[in-house]
Design a protein around this motif. Structure first.
Motif, PDB file in Angstrom:
ATOM      1  N   TRP A  69       0.937  -1.194  -0.095  1.00  0.00           N
ATOM      2  CA  TRP A  69      -0.050   0.001   0.051  1.00  0.00           C
ATOM      3  C   TRP A  69       0.906   1.404  -0.167  1.00  0.00           C
ATOM      4  O   TRP A  69       0.494   2.179  -0.556  1.00  0.00           O
ATOM      5  N   SER A  70       2.081   1.225   0.528  1.00  0.00           N
ATOM      6  CA  SER A  70       2.798   2.321   0.596  1.00  0.00           C
ATOM      7  C   SER A  70       3.525   2.570  -0.702  1.00  0.00           C
ATOM      8  O   SER A  70       3.666   3.529  -1.311  1.00  0.00           O
ATOM      9  N   LEU A  71       3.941   1.447  -1.537  1.00  0.00           N
ATOM     10  CA  LEU A  71       4.379   1.545  -2.755  1.00  0.00           C
ATOM     11  C   LEU A  71       3.301   2.079  -3.797  1.00  0.00           C
ATOM     12  O   LEU A  71       3.510   3.007  -4.684  1.00  0.00           O
ATOM     13  N   ALA A  72       2.072   1.490  -3.419  1.00  0.00           N
ATOM     14  CA  ALA A  72       1.024   1.995  -4.166  1.00  0.00           C
ATOM     15  C   ALA A  72       0.649   3.641  -4.062  1.00  0.00           C
ATOM     16  O   ALA A  72       0.247   4.284  -4.960  1.00  0.00           O
ATOM     17  N   ALA A  73       0.893   3.965  -2.902  1.00  0.00           N
ATOM     18  CA  ALA A  73       0.869   5.581  -2.536  1.00  0.00           C
ATOM     19  C   ALA A  73       1.919   6.355  -3.233  1.00  0.00           C
ATOM     20  O   ALA A  73       1.456   7.516  -3.870  1.00  0.00           O
ATOM     21  N   ILE A  74       3.088   5.808  -3.216  1.00  0.00           N
ATOM     22  CA  ILE A  74       4.214   6.682  -3.947  1.00  0.00           C
ATOM     23  C   ILE A  74       3.843   6.472  -5.689  1.00  0.00           C
ATOM     24  O   ILE A  74       4.091   7.367  -6.261  1.00  0.00           O
ATOM     25  N   ASN A  75       3.400   5.331  -6.180  1.00  0.00           N
ATOM     26  CA  ASN A  75       2.851   5.314  -7.439  1.00  0.00           C
ATOM     27  C   ASN A  75       1.789   6.278  -7.700  1.00  0.00           C
ATOM     28  O   ASN A  75       1.738   6.886  -8.732  1.00  0.00           O
TER      29      ASN A  75
ATOM     30  N   LEU B  77      -2.120  -4.753  -6.963  1.00  0.00           N
ATOM     31  CA  LEU B  77      -2.278  -4.054  -5.880  1.00  0.00           C
ATOM     32  C   LEU B  77      -1.665  -2.654  -6.172  1.00  0.00           C
ATOM     33  O   LEU B  77      -2.146  -1.314  -6.169  1.00  0.00           O
ATOM     34  N   VAL B  78      -0.216  -2.780  -6.406  1.00  0.00           N
ATOM     35  CA  VAL B  78       0.512  -1.453  -6.643  1.00  0.00           C
ATOM     36  C   VAL B  78       0.098  -0.694  -7.689  1.00  0.00           C
ATOM     37  O   VAL B  78       0.020   0.556  -7.750  1.00  0.00           O
ATOM     38  N   MET B  79      -0.205  -1.335  -9.011  1.00  0.00           N
ATOM     39  CA  MET B  79      -0.643  -0.643 -10.148  1.00  0.00           C
ATOM     40  C   MET B  79      -2.067  -0.247  -9.994  1.00  0.00           C
ATOM     41  O   MET B  79      -2.289   0.513 -10.896  1.00  0.00           O
ATOM     42  N   SER B  80      -2.669  -0.442  -8.974  1.00  0.00           N
ATOM     43  CA  SER B  80      -4.103   0.206  -8.950  1.00  0.00           C
ATOM     44  C   SER B  80      -3.913   1.555  -8.548  1.00  0.00           C
ATOM     45  O   SER B  80      -5.150   2.392  -8.480  1.00  0.00           O
TER      46      SER B  80
ATOM     47  N   PHE C 195     -11.214  -1.774 -10.056  1.00  0.00           N
ATOM     48  CA  PHE C 195     -11.726  -2.966  -9.715  1.00  0.00           C
ATOM     49  C   PHE C 195     -10.965  -4.057 -10.822  1.00  0.00           C
ATOM     50  O   PHE C 195     -10.635  -5.295 -10.154  1.00  0.00           O
ATOM     51  N   THR C 196     -10.694  -3.861 -11.956  1.00  0.00           N
ATOM     52  CA  THR C 196     -10.090  -4.675 -12.864  1.00  0.00           C
ATOM     53  C   THR C 196      -8.469  -4.973 -12.657  1.00  0.00           C
ATOM     54  O   THR C 196      -7.955  -5.831 -13.030  1.00  0.00           O
ATOM     55  N   ALA C 197      -7.766  -3.964 -12.099  1.00  0.00           N
ATOM     56  CA  ALA C 197      -6.352  -4.017 -11.826  1.00  0.00           C
ATOM     57  C   ALA C 197      -6.220  -5.259 -10.828  1.00  0.00           C
ATOM     58  O   ALA C 197      -5.300  -5.888 -11.179  1.00  0.00           O
ATOM     59  N   ARG C 198      -6.975  -5.444  -9.863  1.00  0.00           N
ATOM     60  CA  ARG C 198      -6.658  -6.607  -8.711  1.00  0.00           C
ATOM     61  C   ARG C 198      -7.203  -7.742  -9.554  1.00  0.00           C
ATOM     62  O   ARG C 198      -6.736  -8.909  -9.209  1.00  0.00           O
ATOM     63  N   LEU C 199      -8.511  -7.679 -10.343  1.00  0.00           N
ATOM     64  CA  LEU C 199      -8.561  -9.088 -10.938  1.00  0.00           C
ATOM     65  C   LEU C 199      -7.595  -9.445 -12.012  1.00  0.00           C
ATOM     66  O   LEU C 199      -7.581 -10.615 -11.949  1.00  0.00           O
TER      67      LEU C 199
ATOM     68  N   VAL D  46      -9.174   0.214 -19.169  1.00  0.00           N
ATOM     69  CA  VAL D  46      -9.103  -1.222 -18.533  1.00  0.00           C
ATOM     70  C   VAL D  46      -8.263  -2.020 -19.028  1.00  0.00           C
ATOM     71  O   VAL D  46      -7.517  -2.793 -18.338  1.00  0.00           O
ATOM     72  N   PHE D  47      -8.083  -2.151 -20.402  1.00  0.00           N
ATOM     73  CA  PHE D  47      -7.326  -3.089 -20.984  1.00  0.00           C
ATOM     74  C   PHE D  47      -5.622  -2.684 -21.347  1.00  0.00           C
ATOM     75  O   PHE D  47      -4.936  -3.294 -21.170  1.00  0.00           O
ATOM     76  N   VAL D  48      -5.796  -1.357 -21.642  1.00  0.00           N
ATOM     77  CA  VAL D  48      -4.412  -1.015 -21.908  1.00  0.00           C
ATOM     78  C   VAL D  48      -3.370  -0.853 -20.603  1.00  0.00           C
ATOM     79  O   VAL D  48      -2.391  -1.332 -20.661  1.00  0.00           O
ATOM     80  N   SER D  49      -4.086  -0.471 -19.490  1.00  0.00           N
ATOM     81  CA  SER D  49      -3.335  -0.458 -18.217  1.00  0.00           C
ATOM     82  C   SER D  49      -3.452  -2.000 -17.862  1.00  0.00           C
ATOM     83  O   SER D  49      -2.486  -2.458 -17.109  1.00  0.00           O
ATOM     84  N   GLY D  50      -4.410  -2.727 -18.068  1.00  0.00           N
ATOM     85  CA  GLY D  50      -4.676  -4.154 -17.487  1.00  0.00           C
ATOM     86  C   GLY D  50      -3.293  -5.153 -18.077  1.00  0.00           C
ATOM     87  O   GLY D  50      -2.662  -6.023 -17.363  1.00  0.00           O
ATOM     88  N   ARG D  51      -2.731  -4.870 -19.300  1.00  0.00           N
ATOM     89  CA  ARG D  51      -1.658  -5.823 -19.850  1.00  0.00           C
ATOM     90  C   ARG D  51      -0.481  -5.514 -19.006  1.00  0.00           C
ATOM     91  O   ARG D  51       0.319  -6.214 -19.060  1.00  0.00           O
ATOM     92  N   MET D  52      -0.374  -4.143 -18.409  1.00  0.00           N
ATOM     93  CA  MET D  52       0.770  -4.170 -17.540  1.00  0.00           C
ATOM     94  C   MET D  52       0.821  -4.645 -16.478  1.00  0.00           C
ATOM     95  O   MET D  52       1.932  -5.258 -15.964  1.00  0.00           O
ATOM     96  N   VAL D  53      -0.226  -5.216 -15.836  1.00  0.00           N
ATOM     97  CA  VAL D  53      -0.099  -6.062 -14.563  1.00  0.00           C
ATOM     98  C   VAL D  53       0.668  -7.545 -14.938  1.00  0.00           C
ATOM     99  O   VAL D  53       1.518  -7.590 -14.155  1.00  0.00           O
TER     100      VAL D  53
END
Length: 416
Positions: free
Chosen positions: A24-30, A149-152, A273-277, A325-332
């Motif tokens: 969660w800290s890394l997500a906040a920095i992101n 999580l981080v990329m959410s 929602f989809t980043a975690r999915l 949703v899909f362009v960012s989703g492929r980064m996960v």
């Protein structure tokens, strides 16, 4: 007859709690540095009018950040693995906060361009460090969910960060979003100081080497170059599209300036929602498979958006939301794969070089996207569809290319 005991909730061990706080800290920095990067794009119409610059000159503001991030990442890659991860992260993040403050204080286009270069110097290294720490601290079998999580943070930046920044800009001027990001960064810096553990497991034997040796180790490995190529392909097509979404939709599709936040809010809510999915499915079904599936699906909204005529707002929101949703989703799954491409002892240097090349790819793609488009005499944008076809071409190549990666799946030990 005994009554069955109710199912108990999963017990969170102290190690799991520490890992969750770290993520969660890394997500906040992101979140803060993604908002800093993204807010420039919807501010495009305001900045082009205020500073009397062309669309291509505005594209340079976006590219300057990315290209500076690329150069700094390349230089830092020679020494980053000599330092303990937490100290490096906090120092770079403090520099980012100062550079963002300079953006808010910029009185002219030239000053803003210089401040964006400074922000890029720190922002590019920051992104690589966050990904490196995830790779060091989280086992490969859980890394898809960790990256999700981080990329959410991308989702949160579009749900809250960008719309709030635009509201601030409309109420108090374009400087205010950068002041707010600076203030938020100082708060997150204090939280990260408490929650990020010391990570020294990668340092064994590294400090005894000349700085150039670490860079040579990274660049001499063919598998690293396969990963770098995949990384640049992920961004090349999409970043010829992304910086000009607001300009195109307000000029050609009928979106008003007041409706721009709806695009980012709708996309952000969906990706929240989809980043975690995507992270869950990545760990369950395999990172390569999910990367290929999401990448192919991403082509549809990229082509639709770049060829969109005047449409009603709900139709536009469907297209733009699918794009996010899909362009960012492929980064996960993509970033989960990239963190496993190097050995742990060179992961920091590898991710710094990767960040440099990603930034270069974003900067060049944004610049190429600006060259692809032009204005008709009545102010409409033309040539935007070419960016969609470029995205299709890069997607087809990378869907094939991802199968060539060799992965290292064991994390470095966590200390402290």
């Amino acid at each position: 007859m005994s009554t069955p005991a109710p199912a108990s909730a999963p017990i969170l061990t102290p190690m799991m709690v520490r890992e969750r706080l770290l993520l969660w800290s890394l997500a906040a920095i992101n979140f803060t540095h993604i908002v800093d990067f993204m807010v420039m794009m919807p501010l495009g119409p305001q900045l082009t009018k205020l500073f009397h610059v062309s669309d291509a000159e505005f594209g340079l503001l976006v590219s300057a950040y990315s290209l500076a991030a690329g150069l700094s990442g390349l230089l830092v890659s020679m020494v980053i693995d000599r330092f303990e991860r937490k100290r490096a992260l906090l120092l770079v993040y403090a520099g980012f906060a100062v550079a963002t403050l300079a953006c808010g204080l910029a009185p002219s286009y030239g000053a803003l361009l210089a401040a964006r270069v400074a922000a890029g110097v720190f922002g590019g290294v920051l992104g690589a460090l966050v990904q490196t720490i995830v790779g060091d601290a989280v086992p490969f079998e859980r890394r898809g969910q960790a990256m999700g999580l981080v990329m959410s943070a991308f989702s949160m930046s579009t749900v809250a960060g960008v719309p709030l920044s635009l509201w601030m800009a409309s109420r108090w001027g374009w400087h205010m979003p950068f002041f707010a990001i600076t203030a938020a960064s100082l708060v997150v810096l204090m939280v990260a100081w408490r929650s990020v553990p010391l990570l020294r497991g990668h340092m064994t034997g590294v400090s005894a080497q000349p700085p150039i040796t670490q860079l040579k180790r990274v660049l001499a490995e063919p598998n690293h170059w396969r990963a770098f190529a995949l990384s640049m392909l992920m961004l090349s097509g999409s970043f010829s599209i992304i910086p000009y979404i607001t300009i195109y939709t307000t000029s050609n599709v009928g979106l008003s300036q007041e409706q721009v936040p709806y695009v980012y809010f709708a996309g952000g809510v969906a990706t929240l929602f989809t980043a975690r999915l995507w992270g869950h499915l990545t760990d369950r079904w395999g990172k390569v498979l999910m990367f290929r599936v999401i990448s192919v699906l991403a082509v549809l909204p990229m082509l639709a958006l770049t060829h969109l005529p005047v449409v009603a707002l709900p139709v536009l929101l469907v297209v733009t939301t699918a794009f996010f949703v899909f362009v960012s989703g492929r980064m996960v799954p993509g970033m989960a794969l990239l963190t496993a491409a190097p050995e742990p002892s060179v992961r920091g240097s590898f991710m710094s070089v990767n960040g440099a090349l990603q930034s270069a790819a974003m900067g060049v793609s944004a610049w190429v996207g600006g060259l692809m488009i032009s204005r008709t005499p009545d102010g409409l944008v033309q040539g935007y569809g070419r960016a969609g076809w470029l995205a299709l071409a890069t997607t087809l190549v990378m869907v094939w290319w991802v199968g060539r990666l060799r992965l290292h799946t064991q994390p470095a030990p966590v200390r402290g």
